[in-house]
Scaffold this active site. Sequence first.
Site, PDB file in Angstrom:
ATOM      1  CG  HIS A 178      15.632 -14.975 -32.724  1.00  0.00           C
ATOM      2  ND1 HIS A 178      16.288 -15.797 -31.846  1.00  0.00           N
ATOM      3  CD2 HIS A 178      14.326 -15.341 -32.686  1.00  0.00           C
ATOM      4  CE1 HIS A 178      15.422 -16.651 -31.308  1.00  0.00           C
ATOM      5  NE2 HIS A 178      14.218 -16.391 -31.785  1.00  0.00           N
ATOM      6  CG  ASP A 210      11.774 -17.084 -34.872  1.00  0.00           C
ATOM      7  OD1 ASP A 210      12.287 -16.182 -35.587  1.00  0.00           O
ATOM      8  OD2 ASP A 210      12.458 -17.888 -34.222  1.00  0.00           O
ATOM      9  CD  GLU A 211      11.613 -18.683 -30.234  1.00  0.00           C
ATOM     10  OE1 GLU A 211      11.303 -19.723 -29.641  1.00  0.00           O
ATOM     11  OE2 GLU A 211      12.798 -18.369 -30.499  1.00  0.00           O
ATOM     12  CB  VAL A 212       8.770 -10.628 -31.589  1.00  0.00           C
ATOM     13  CG1 VAL A 212       8.904  -9.184 -31.141  1.00  0.00           C
ATOM     14  CG2 VAL A 212       9.441 -10.867 -32.932  1.00  0.00           C
TER      15      VAL A 212
END
Lengths: 674, 674
Positions: free
Chosen positions: A253, A316-318
Amino acid sequence: MLLKNLFLKSLFLLIISILLSFQLYSHEEELYLMPMPREIKRLQGEFIIQKDFGINILGPYSHRVLKAKQRFLSRLAKRTGIFFSLNPEKLLLNLEYKKIAKLSLFMNESYLLKISENNILVRAETDIGIVRGLETLLQLLRNNGKNYFFPAIEIKDYPRFPWRGLLIDVSRHFMPVDVIKRNLDTMASVKLNVLHLHLTDDQGFRVESKSYPRLHEVASDGDYYTQSQIKEIIDYADERGIRVVPEFDMPGHTTSWIVAYPGLGSISMPYKMERAYGVKNPVLDPSRKFVYKFLEKFFKEMSKLFPDPYFHIGGDEVNGKHWNQSNRIQKFMKKNKIRNNKELQAYFNKKIQKILRKYNKKIIGWDEILESDLPKDTVIQCWRDKKILYQIIKKGYYTILSNGYYLDLCLPSSYHYLNDPIPEQIELFDSEKKRILGGEAAMWSELVNAENIDSRIWPRTAVIAERLWSSSDLKDISNMYKRLEKLSLYLDSLGACHIKNQEMMLRRLCNSREISILKEFIRVVEPVKYYSRHKSRPYTIFSPLSRVVDAAIPDPSFPRYFAGLVDNYLQTNDKGLENKILEILMRWKGLHSRLLQLSSNSPVLKEILPLSNNLSKISEICIKAIKMKNRGETMDIHWLQEAINALETAKQPYAELELIVVDSIEKIIKSLEK
Amino acid sequence: MLLKNLFLKSLFLLIISILLSFQLYSHEEELYLMPMPREIKRLQGEFIIQKDFGINILGPYSHRVLKAKQRFLSRLAKRTGIFFSLNPEKLLLNLEYKKIAKLSLFMNESYLLKISENNILVRAETDIGIVRGLETLLQLLRNNGKNYFFPAIEIKDYPRFPWRGLLIDVSRHFMPVDVIKRNLDTMASVKLNVLHLHLTDDQGFRVESKSYPRLHEVASDGDYYTQSQIKEIIDYADERGIRVVPEFDMPGHTTSWIVAYPGLGSISMPYKMERAYGVKNPVLDPSRKFVYKFLEKFFKEMSKLFPDPYFHIGGDEVNGKHWNQSNRIQKFMKKNKIRNNKELQAYFNKKIQKILRKYNKKIIGWDEILESDLPKDTVIQCWRDKKILYQIIKKGYYTILSNGYYLDLCLPSSYHYLNDPIPEQIELFDSEKKRILGGEAAMWSELVNAENIDSRIWPRTAVIAERLWSSSDLKDISNMYKRLEKLSLYLDSLGACHIKNQEMMLRRLCNSREISILKEFIRVVEPVKYYSRHKSRPYTIFSPLSRVVDAAIPDPSFPRYFAGLVDNYLQTNDKGLENKILEILMRWKGLHSRLLQLSSNSPVLKEILPLSNNLSKISEICIKAIKMKNRGETMDIHWLQEAINALETAKQPYAELELIVVDSIEKIIKSLEK
């Protein structure tokens, strides 16, 4: 004998007087408090509010208390229209406290509130307790048609969890300072104590950095908080006893960071600001010294700006795609025996943790950081699955819950309300329970902007605030909704824009001040839930958020009212209820043609016509069904099949909206079938 | 012959095509523009707005134009719901300009706007002309039920006066930054170009001073703009082509200064912050060197903060009492041959002027400074009497008009609209006319706060903006009101709170979301005019501004509509009109009992009951009169006398409100008498 008699008599009188005055207050709904205090004793009588009403401060100098007193008097004057004396002789509200709290995780927020006919006492350990107590007092305001008063009462109150937060994502859509301030006001009114600012993401970097000015200059489209605005927000929050926890989401992100400083990225490519949403590839390079040097200097600056001991590092969300594509990173992993991307992220997290520790900051991150072997004072924010919460505490970390509190999913208040951080069915040791610090409502802003964010946050967040403050026993949904409705109106008067901006949006949609037709429609629909809107349209940060779906609110009250009417009617067969239902159905039957006409001056309304058409059709069918039943006619099977088809059609969403009265109408039709 | 024939034929065709396409646009009301542009040519056709709509900038880099483009696209998307392409292939709106303007009194704001079916051009000398042109373009947005479009048109536009301002008094009630910003947005939409901030007065000092921090620390109750907030406001205004002129009112209206630094005052006494209103005694001491040294350092600091070449030094309402009481000052006057207080103020003004000249600032002041023999580039703001305007220009000064533009007096738009800075009946040389620079609407804030200030400024200020921008020939009141109504709705969608906060205030007053009864009442009353409210209550800065009078607006539209109905009815005797009127009267007849019931849950509403009672009574009388007439009955003299008494009673104000439909009802009753 005489003495004994006298004693008994006195005892008797005492008991009577206790029974009369100290009755335990059982009709909680009449108090309309939210969050509900922990211990309430209703006393006899009331404290009438008059012109000559003064406030007495008994405690060390506290900016918070002075400001809270100002706010209290101004709100009380606004709601009662009373011209309070400038120099009141009677100081009837006493604020007693011992010390000035420093904002922190385990600060003392408890207070005692005692209202008698002649005076009021708020007593607390700290000045923040006073701030909390005054909010309760204001919620107690009532009138008897002639005077305004506070009911005599004794309240002992303290929070169940120490971390009660609201996350606002200011990256996807920037929220100007006044949006943050009005939300701090409403947060304070429901006793929330953490504002979590999601400051950076792929779509924008929202805080001025003096060490790395390209971050805000290049990667924000000009929409960011200056450092003095950040201070303004922190001060405003502090006055209300609210901590501000900044989030710098990394290593994923991070498109905005890498656009500003491409050397931070994992591969060499032309980076561009992200305008769309979802999980993206750009990611910080954990193998480069430059990255850590950069972050060291950056966090040094930010540590001074944000006083809270906790820094949120995201995590988050790598997706790791760029890590896989980089030979350099692959070599680095081999050399350092890092077996996979999870371990690489853990390596990165530990480096960041060490940097932040230097500046006396503890870490909080999303639940993906669970695997990173971080110090045990780390707080892990559970979002993906509630089961992870138990893994987190079993591993010895602290946790806060956000799973079940995502406001952007447009779920009903009742769902959030019943989502307890500590459910009964799982056995936990007390020492483990203590590691559950609380929770945070999360307002992700892909599909909200400054105009409609309030209508997504409020009033639903208030029930999360109650879940985190009040007794775990409170589970009465219908009572909750009653109190929520009152609170919603109160928040409106404090500056929240959930009602007023909806009406503005309806005026813009109707191209007119006359909005009653669209209002009638909007109260029976809600935005599609979860992430469905992203599937129906390719949203970007520039997409208009001014359509009917954006003005519509999750969990509107009218369908609940209608469902109640229907259930009651089906049980009792009451004619009065039937007439009420028929009247509503008649209005819905005519709604489509009225909306059709309205849309002839407003093309943007055309997209909702399939919904109003369906509503009008099933309403007509339902009216017919009721009339047939009343005439004792039987239902034709073909007719019924058509009715069922129409009901199924009416369940389809259009324009990202769903009709939410179809089930109730279906109930009526199906009941008549028998 | 053939050639000649061909030539004539061509000429004929040319003329026809010109007649068809270039017809001078005569139905101005259909365009709903405000302020009305100077030259308008309606062309054939329309420009349909589609997804693939791009903007092309042809001119030097301009932050203003980039921001204006962003705002334009975002507003257009919001109003149409169109998802514009991120990378549109067709650049259909061309913005052409030659240079970046520096904000100044005579900056070039003119623009040409040409809309054809295939593209749009805004051409201007400066980037500010582009900003103005885009506002006009947005006001042109229309739809045909299917598409949104701009009508093909050619507009040449330029202001009549170079100084078109709005004064906001932030001293009596502080207005947070977001209030100022939303008003800058709406100001820009009606092409105003000066924000005059009345920053200091007896009740508060509203700007941070680093040289003299006690000014904002001691004399503001904590409500002031930090210097970085001032910069934020100035930048925001600059983006919209609006100058910010600061006012530091002196030597009177300075209680706040003297409370912070008592050495500035004319006599020794314990000074206290002023909470009430009116002309007060505290005044700076013009005889002390300390005062000028103080102001020198102060203005040095403020000159850097505020870039505008004009500084407003106030100068109004000096009562001179403290000067008379001070022996020291009396001696000083004798010594310096200063004969009276007027001359003493002139002496002070000249000293201040010299200080400001050092920092390249010119002076503007209230018309009391006329006698001060100041340099001829001084601007004198006419407020007490319009006659003074002519004295000002006859003496060779510049002037702007505020007399007739005082928004706090609650006068109707029509009054402000017809108040021209250059009336026809007085002969002026052109050189004198040029010294009339324009005017300023003045929003004094004794009786408004951040909640209701918008409803006093908007929409009325828009007609002042038109008076100052557009042709002096425009005088059609009913056309003005038509356009104003549309504009009002447009301002609502831009962020103005005149509609939305009124509804919030009504919800608070009703203690309910159901406000239709109070809404019905509030649209037939208005606040008492001029300074009457101060006579009826001892207002202070702490008084609640949340009563019905504060939610009511000056010049509501419904009474105008009703008066039109009545006039039309009395001329035509039309039965349809009669029925409409009877229907309205019937509602009013029942209004009192409904309000009575409403007030039983809201004591703050009780004060309006005498008004609703009177309205219900005269409505009943009027209904009876109409019915008697229809039955051919004659009026009993006693009955008529009672009717007239009731009408007189109904003209009395209560709760600082007046019924403004009494005259129309009276007209009906009296007409039937004949």
